[in-house]
Design a protein around this motif. Structure first.
Motif, PDB file in Angstrom:
ATOM      1  N   LYS A  33       3.406  -0.074 -88.423  1.00 42.87           N
ATOM      2  CA  LYS A  33       2.126  -0.260 -89.092  1.00 42.87           C
ATOM      3  C   LYS A  33       2.264  -1.300 -90.184  1.00 42.87           C
ATOM      4  N   PHE A  34       1.148  -1.874 -90.550  1.00 39.95           N
ATOM      5  CA  PHE A  34       1.133  -2.896 -91.584  1.00 39.95           C
ATOM      6  C   PHE A  34      -0.059  -2.640 -92.501  1.00 39.95           C
ATOM      7  N   PHE A  35       0.178  -2.673 -93.795  1.00 39.01           N
ATOM      8  CA  PHE A  35      -0.919  -2.500 -94.753  1.00 39.01           C
ATOM      9  C   PHE A  35      -0.957  -3.676 -95.721  1.00 39.01           C
ATOM     10  N   GLU A  36      -2.170  -4.112 -96.036  1.00 42.95           N
ATOM     11  CA  GLU A  36      -2.345  -5.126 -97.061  1.00 42.95           C
ATOM     12  C   GLU A  36      -3.079  -4.428 -98.201  1.00 42.95           C
ATOM     13  N   ILE A  37      -2.414  -4.285 -99.324  1.00 42.44           N
ATOM     14  CA  ILE A  37      -2.953  -3.479-100.413  1.00 42.44           C
ATOM     15  C   ILE A  37      -3.196  -4.333-101.647  1.00 42.44           C
ATOM     16  N   GLU A  38      -4.401  -4.221-102.182  1.00 44.33           N
ATOM     17  CA  GLU A  38      -4.713  -4.953-103.413  1.00 44.33           C
ATOM     18  C   GLU A  38      -4.903  -3.941-104.542  1.00 44.33           C
ATOM     19  N   VAL A  39      -4.138  -4.105-105.613  1.00 42.35           N
ATOM     20  CA  VAL A  39      -4.274  -3.202-106.749  1.00 42.35           C
ATOM     21  C   VAL A  39      -4.682  -3.973-108.001  1.00 42.35           C
ATOM     22  N   SER A  44      -8.363  -2.623-102.751  1.00 47.61           N
ATOM     23  CA  SER A  44      -8.680  -2.598-101.323  1.00 47.61           C
ATOM     24  C   SER A  44      -7.415  -2.402-100.505  1.00 47.61           C
ATOM     25  N   ILE A  45      -7.586  -1.844 -99.321  1.00 48.23           N
ATOM     26  CA  ILE A  45      -6.452  -1.698 -98.411  1.00 48.23           C
ATOM     27  C   ILE A  45      -6.944  -1.954 -97.004  1.00 48.23           C
ATOM     28  N   ARG A  46      -6.190  -2.750 -96.260  1.00 43.32           N
ATOM     29  CA  ARG A  46      -6.529  -3.011 -94.869  1.00 43.32           C
ATOM     30  C   ARG A  46      -5.313  -2.733 -94.015  1.00 43.32           C
ATOM     31  N   GLN A  47      -5.590  -2.159 -92.842  1.00 40.45           N
ATOM     32  CA  GLN A  47      -4.474  -1.774 -91.985  1.00 40.45           C
ATOM     33  C   GLN A  47      -4.328  -2.755 -90.821  1.00 40.45           C
TER      34      GLN A  47
END
Lengths: 79, 79
Positions: B40-46, A35-38
């Motif tokens: 910008k800011f991203f929260e990424i789940e891998v 998942s990715i959230r901005q």
């Protein structure tokens, strides 16, 4: 004195922009993306010597202008 | 495994959006604001167990889609 502020959408709020990015990355073959959230990021410099007062000022800026508290969370860090 | 990515404009790149925010805050009476820049800011789940591979994947996403390397810098953190 510099602070960074990260603003993220609350957990249950839909993130259409992040969804588009996510679909694009999956289309590009990044299959282990879950998942990715901005969100938004601010780098704020205030003229203040006391870190506590500085953070209070930044907090005021967030609540009055930068953050929509209904749908967003924010976090302030000293840098 | 979750990572955060902050994307900021390079030092010498103009930030018109940040400038508008800065002027608005000054108009609101926040006179000890020195400067504000937006990013910008991203929260990424891998889906990955090895942090090194996870970070490499996130780095690849940044370079291929999320970041415009000509005008932006980025920073990856494990969260």
């Amino acid at each position: 004195m510099k602070f960074s502020v990260t603003v993220t959408l609350k957990k249950d709020v839909l993130d259409p922009q992040g969804k588009v990015v996510q679909n694009t990355l999956l289309d590009m073959g990044m299959h282990n993306l879950k998942s990715i959230r901005q969100g938004k990021f601010f780098e704020i410099e205030v003229q203040e010597t006391d870190p506590k007062i500085g953070e209070k000022k930044v907090n005021e800026m967030c609540e009055k202008l930068l953050v929509n508290l209904i749908i967003e969370d924010y976090k302030i860090n000293k840098i």
